[in-house]
Enzyme design. Structure first.
Site, PDB file in Angstrom:
ATOM      1  N   ASP A  42       0.825  -1.208   0.000  1.00  0.00           N
ATOM      2  CA  ASP A  42       0.000   0.000   0.000  1.00  0.00           C
ATOM      3  C   ASP A  42       0.857   1.255   0.000  1.00  0.00           C
ATOM      4  OD1 ASP A  42       0.424  -1.013   2.620  1.00  0.00           O
ATOM      5  OD2 ASP A  42      -1.732  -1.426   2.784  1.00  0.00           O
ATOM      6  N   LYS A  64      -4.406   3.603  -0.855  1.00  0.00           N
ATOM      7  CA  LYS A  64      -5.420   4.609  -1.161  1.00  0.00           C
ATOM      8  C   LYS A  64      -5.281   5.038  -2.619  1.00  0.00           C
ATOM      9  CE  LYS A  64      -6.552   7.272   2.607  1.00  0.00           C
ATOM     10  NZ  LYS A  64      -6.234   8.370   3.500  1.00  0.00           N
ATOM     11  N   MET A 179      -1.100   7.219  14.164  1.00  0.00           N
ATOM     12  CA  MET A 179      -2.291   7.659  13.407  1.00  0.00           C
ATOM     13  C   MET A 179      -3.099   8.701  14.181  1.00  0.00           C
ATOM     14  SD  MET A 179      -3.586   3.942  12.069  1.00  0.00           S
ATOM     15  CE  MET A 179      -3.466   3.122  13.649  1.00  0.00           C
TER      16      MET A 179
END
Ligand code: SAH
Length: 509
Positions: A42, A64, A179
């Site tokens: 990713d 994404k 995050m």
């Protein structure tokens, strides 16, 4: 399981590739990426991962998409299962450690369900390594005796937070939030509401362990405003606790005269390693854009004829390391003994060419002081007697000056192509993107041919993005070629070596 009895079922490696600095990858990660037929990723983290893979490996992006669409986890699981059932060796690469907020556990469960064999290759997690690169130890005997790694981004569908901030606020250990950039205001205010001192030190570390690493700091009550002002972006970690204070005395990264700098290396991959190593030693990041590939000559006829009749020559002249490599590789392939060269004198252009010959146990008889074809011609005319035969081992694009110069003086030259160069624009898009972002500080050219190949490989789109980037060349000839191609040269190394070039990167004098 029986259904697979007659099929070759592959294997999946779930691999942590560390936080960014590619040298923090484990040996096992490097090995498994090299084995893979399929790489599922990713975020590659480092372009170096591409170079570790087999040339024909298939890369599947599951991150994404440009429209912010996210590939669902089930879909990723399906890809892993399907590719393994096709008999492929699959590398599922993830940043940091695959089991630290990496959903590696879910993927492993899917593989277990289908009876597919797998291995987990742990990685260096950002939770510990990113603070370390900012000079913050997550524990310290005099300060705290635990650290806690917490998600700052809970699943949006959850109505109530499962994070109990009342408990978190009471912990005396270091708190590390991953995050958490978006939720920073919530995190800090909740901790304070539940009694954590407003003066607790906090640091945010953005793009840790990369050349763009940035640390900003404050206290629980000030960090939000500072983060906003500094426009901190993901990926970043939040670290909260007294250990943060150590960062001023333990700061070590980036280091060296090239710390925080990105240098584009345009040499062919086979020859770039010394330059890359020097840049990294000095704290810089080397970005490879090889622009040329070394390939075999169109045909071996004249090369093989020359080798078979090698005893008829008095001299062999080499103008590059590649020429040396190609020449002796072919001798090995043809099972020709190096002793067939016993009466032959050797001429070399350039210290690295001579070094390559020395490594094979051969001493160079003739080497011009300045590393140009003209200088070699002058020297050879002095030393090569009329009637002596010279074999020149060169690239397909080498200059003809030496050849015609010797021929005109009655020296018998056989000029053979021992290797060929081809344009390699494979990672052009990646380089154009870096140029657009303005994140390349230097472009280095080590020869006229690297300039010409760069211009061809980068195309007009890339050429327009060179303004403001410092261009550093080895020697005046290379610089002249660059200028002719419309490139502004800012520094020229008069010392025709890699060290001479590297010195020019940090020393303007
Ligand atoms: N498995 C990963 C974490 C994945 S969650 C690991 O073990 O590191 C992604 C979060 O990790 C990011 O939002 C950020 O908080 C953190 N992160 C990953 N790489 C980082 C880096 N180079 N610098 C700062 N934070 C990073």
């Amino acid at each position: 399981m029986d259904t697979y009895m007659n099929m070759k079922v592959g294997k999946v490696y779930i691999i942590g590739t560390g936080p960014g600095d590619y040298k923090l990858m484990t040996l096992k990660a490097v090995e498994c990426i090299g084995l893979a037929d399929v790489i599922v990723y990713d975020r590659l983290g480092s372009s170096k991962i591409k170079h570790l893979a087999k040339a024909d490996a298939e890369f599947i992006f599951v991150g994404k998409m440009p429209d912010k669409h996210i590939v669902p986890q089930e879909e990723i699981n399906k890809i892993l299962v399907q590719k393994a059932l096709e008999g492929k060796c699959v590398a599922r690469v993830k940043g940091g450690d695959p089991f630290v907020f990496g959903r590696g556990g879910e993927e492993a469960e899917a593989l277990v369900k289908e009876g597919i064999s797998f291995e987990i290759i742990p990685g260096v997690t950002s939770a510990i390594s990113v603070p370390a690169y900012a000079g913050i130890p997550v524990t310290h005997r005099d300060i705290c005796s635990s650290f806690h790694v917490i998600t700052g981004h809970e699943r949006p569908e959850k109505e109530e937070s499962i994070l109990d901030f009342e408990v978190l606020a009471k912990l005396t250990g270091t708190l590390v939030f991953l995050m958490g950039v978006k939720n920073l205001p919530e995190i800090t205010s909740k901790l304070m509401v539940y009694g954590k001192s407003a003066k607790t030190p906090v640091a945010l570390i953005e793009k840790g362990t990369t050349n763009e690493q940035r640390t900003i700091s404050g206290t629980l009550d000030t960090i939000e405003a500072i983060a906003q002002r500094e426009d901190v972006k993901s990926p970043a970690i939040i670290i909260i606790g007294e250990v943060v204070k150590l960062k001023d005395s333990l700061r070590w990264y980036p280091y060296g005269p090239l710390g925080g700098k990105r240098v584009l290396v345009t040499r062919a991959r086979e020859q770039a390693s010394q330059l890359i190593a020097r840049i990294e030693e000095l704290g810089g990041e080397a970005i490879e854009f090889p622009t040329i590939k070394i390939a075999e000559p169109e045909d071996y006829e004249s090369f093989d004829n020359a080798l078979n009749g090698i005893k008829n020559y008095s001299w062999v002249a080499f103008t590059s390391v590649n020429g040396v490599k190609a020449f002796f590789n072919r001798m090995r392939q043809k099972k020709l003994d190096i002793r067939t060269l016993v009466n032959i004198k050797i001429c070399a252009v350039g210290a690295s060419t001579a070094e390559a010959l020395n490594e094979l146990g051969l001493t160079v008889d003739l080497m011009p002081e300045s590393y140009t074809t003209e200088a070699l011609l002058e020297l050879m005319l002095k030393h090569v007697s009329k009637g002596e035969r010279v074999l020149m081992a060169r690239a397909d694009i080498a200059s003809k000056e030496l050849y015609s110069g010797l021929i005109n003086k009655g020296i018998l030259v056989n000029d053979i192509v021992v290797y060929k160069t081809e344009i390699d624009a494979q990672n052009k898009q990646e380089i154009v993107k870096l140029l657009e972002e303005g994140s390349i500080n230097f472009i280095t050219f080590t020869s006229s041919s690297t300039v010409i190949n760069f211009v061809k490989a980068i195309g007009s789109e890339g050429m327009q993005l060179l303004k403001g980037i410092e261009v550093v060349c080895i020697g005046k000839v290379t610089a002249k070629t660059a200028q002719e191609q419309g490139i502004m040269v800012s520094r020229i190394a008069d010392e025709y070596t890699i060290d001479g070039l590297v010195k020019k990167l940090y020393d303007k004098e």
